[in-house]
Write an enzyme that holds these catalytic residues in place. Sequence first.
Site, PDB file in Angstrom:
ATOM      1  N   LYS A  44       0.839  -1.204   0.000  1.00 16.03           N
ATOM      2  CA  LYS A  44       0.000   0.000   0.000  1.00 16.03           C
ATOM      3  C   LYS A  44       0.879   1.261   0.000  1.00 16.03           C
ATOM      4  O   LYS A  44       2.101   1.177   0.204  1.00 16.03           O
ATOM      5  CB  LYS A  44      -0.930  -0.043   1.219  1.00 16.03           C
ATOM      6  CG  LYS A  44      -1.961  -1.191   1.148  1.00 16.03           C
ATOM      7  CD  LYS A  44      -2.901  -1.147   2.344  1.00 16.03           C
ATOM      8  CE  LYS A  44      -3.939  -2.253   2.271  1.00 16.03           C
ATOM      9  NZ  LYS A  44      -4.896  -2.192   3.423  1.00 16.03           N
ATOM     10  N   HIS A  93      -1.912  -5.385   1.232  1.00 15.20           N
ATOM     11  CA  HIS A  93      -3.192  -6.026   0.907  1.00 15.20           C
ATOM     12  C   HIS A  93      -2.914  -7.425   0.377  1.00 15.20           C
ATOM     13  O   HIS A  93      -1.944  -7.621  -0.366  1.00 15.20           O
ATOM     14  CB  HIS A  93      -3.949  -5.245  -0.178  1.00 15.20           C
ATOM     15  CG  HIS A  93      -5.117  -6.021  -0.739  1.00 15.20           C
ATOM     16  ND1 HIS A  93      -6.352  -6.013  -0.134  1.00 15.20           N
ATOM     17  CD2 HIS A  93      -5.205  -6.884  -1.786  1.00 15.20           C
ATOM     18  CE1 HIS A  93      -7.157  -6.829  -0.811  1.00 15.20           C
ATOM     19  NE2 HIS A  93      -6.489  -7.360  -1.819  1.00 15.20           N
ATOM     20  N   GLU A 101      -9.467  -9.720  -8.195  1.00 14.06           N
ATOM     21  CA  GLU A 101      -8.476  -8.656  -8.023  1.00 14.06           C
ATOM     22  C   GLU A 101      -7.363  -8.742  -9.075  1.00 14.06           C
ATOM     23  O   GLU A 101      -6.914  -7.714  -9.594  1.00 14.06           O
ATOM     24  CB  GLU A 101      -7.910  -8.722  -6.591  1.00 14.06           C
ATOM     25  CG  GLU A 101      -8.974  -8.358  -5.555  1.00 14.06           C
ATOM     26  CD  GLU A 101      -8.614  -8.714  -4.118  1.00 14.06           C
ATOM     27  OE1 GLU A 101      -7.505  -9.245  -3.879  1.00 14.06           O
ATOM     28  OE2 GLU A 101      -9.456  -8.462  -3.234  1.00 14.06           O
ATOM     29  N   ASN A 120      -2.056  -0.149   7.033  1.00  9.65           N
ATOM     30  CA  ASN A 120      -1.522  -1.451   7.445  1.00  9.65           C
ATOM     31  C   ASN A 120      -0.642  -2.124   6.382  1.00  9.65           C
ATOM     32  O   ASN A 120      -0.520  -3.341   6.326  1.00  9.65           O
ATOM     33  CB  ASN A 120      -2.646  -2.369   7.940  1.00  9.65           C
ATOM     34  CG  ASN A 120      -3.710  -2.611   6.887  1.00  9.65           C
ATOM     35  OD1 ASN A 120      -3.569  -2.183   5.742  1.00  9.65           O
ATOM     36  ND2 ASN A 120      -4.764  -3.294   7.263  1.00  9.65           N
ATOM     37  N   THR A 163      -5.706  -7.846  10.246  1.00  8.87           N
ATOM     38  CA  THR A 163      -6.016  -6.554   9.613  1.00  8.87           C
ATOM     39  C   THR A 163      -5.590  -5.390  10.507  1.00  8.87           C
ATOM     40  O   THR A 163      -4.990  -4.420  10.040  1.00  8.87           O
ATOM     41  CB  THR A 163      -7.534  -6.468   9.324  1.00  8.87           C
ATOM     42  OG1 THR A 163      -7.900  -7.574   8.503  1.00  8.87           O
ATOM     43  CG2 THR A 163      -7.897  -5.159   8.648  1.00  8.87           C
ATOM     44  N   ARG A 205      -1.990 -14.520   3.682  1.00  6.95           N
ATOM     45  CA  ARG A 205      -2.782 -13.854   4.734  1.00  6.95           C
ATOM     46  C   ARG A 205      -2.111 -14.073   6.099  1.00  6.95           C
ATOM     47  O   ARG A 205      -2.082 -13.169   6.934  1.00  6.95           O
ATOM     48  CB  ARG A 205      -4.216 -14.398   4.762  1.00  6.95           C
ATOM     49  CG  ARG A 205      -5.046 -14.080   3.527  1.00  6.95           C
ATOM     50  CD  ARG A 205      -5.538 -12.660   3.461  1.00  6.95           C
ATOM     51  NE  ARG A 205      -6.402 -12.288   4.550  1.00  6.95           N
ATOM     52  CZ  ARG A 205      -7.079 -11.118   4.598  1.00  6.95           C
ATOM     53  NH1 ARG A 205      -6.993 -10.244   3.591  1.00  6.95           N
ATOM     54  NH2 ARG A 205      -7.830 -10.817   5.627  1.00  6.95           N
ATOM     55  N   TYR A 240     -12.316  -2.187  -3.504  1.00  8.93           N
ATOM     56  CA  TYR A 240     -12.831  -2.257  -2.136  1.00  8.93           C
ATOM     57  C   TYR A 240     -14.362  -2.215  -2.089  1.00  8.93           C
ATOM     58  O   TYR A 240     -14.935  -1.855  -1.056  1.00  8.93           O
ATOM     59  CB  TYR A 240     -12.237  -1.121  -1.299  1.00  8.93           C
ATOM     60  CG  TYR A 240     -10.826  -1.407  -0.814  1.00  8.93           C
ATOM     61  CD1 TYR A 240     -10.522  -2.578  -0.116  1.00  8.93           C
ATOM     62  CD2 TYR A 240      -9.794  -0.487  -1.020  1.00  8.93           C
ATOM     63  CE1 TYR A 240      -9.235  -2.831   0.340  1.00  8.93           C
ATOM     64  CE2 TYR A 240      -8.496  -0.734  -0.562  1.00  8.93           C
ATOM     65  CZ  TYR A 240      -8.233  -1.907   0.127  1.00  8.93           C
ATOM     66  OH  TYR A 240      -6.958  -2.164   0.596  1.00  8.93           O
TER      67      TYR A 240
END
Length: 147
Positions: A9, A115, A126, A112, A91, A85, A49
């Site tokens: 990000k 993604h 995505e 954070n 998150t 993940r 999103y």
Amino acid sequence: MEKSFIMVKPDGVQRNLVGEIVQRFEKKGFTLAAGKLMTIPRELAEEHYGEHKDKPFFENLVSFITSGPVFAMIWEGEDVIKTARKMMGATNPAEAEPGTIRGDYAVQVSMNVIHGSDSSESAQREINLFFNEKEQVDYQKTMTDWV
Ligand code: DAT
Ligand code: MG
């Protein structure tokens, strides 16, 4: 082989974390299938999103993710979606375990660092939103037999 959409990000790019994050996925044994630095247009951010459009943080989320360049990637490997993940951590960085990317490098939920797709459906969706066919490279690494 399974693929996941992973993105550093804008906060991660600004904080020079691109190399560190790429290295974690490389060292784990996954294969980079696509990667590019880009600034996300607002429409793409809203689409990406879309599942959060009714949440109170949606406006902030879209303005943050479009606020500077991101490093978008496709990583490939066995169980890469779930494993990525885990490598990212929770998150909310306050709940992310040390040793995870968010646990090691982030403080606030709104910034954070990374993604990652959360299911095979979202990964496919995505990947198609961010990359065309030509940008995706299909190849074998000689180390694959050792991972
Ligand atoms: P993840 O990015 O772990 O898949 P998510 O899909 O639930 O998490 O939310 C997408 C992003 O939205 C998340 O990375 C950061 C932001 N976000 C989530 N919950 C938030 C909250 N309560 N306040 C502010 N931002 C939030
Ligand atoms: Mg999500």
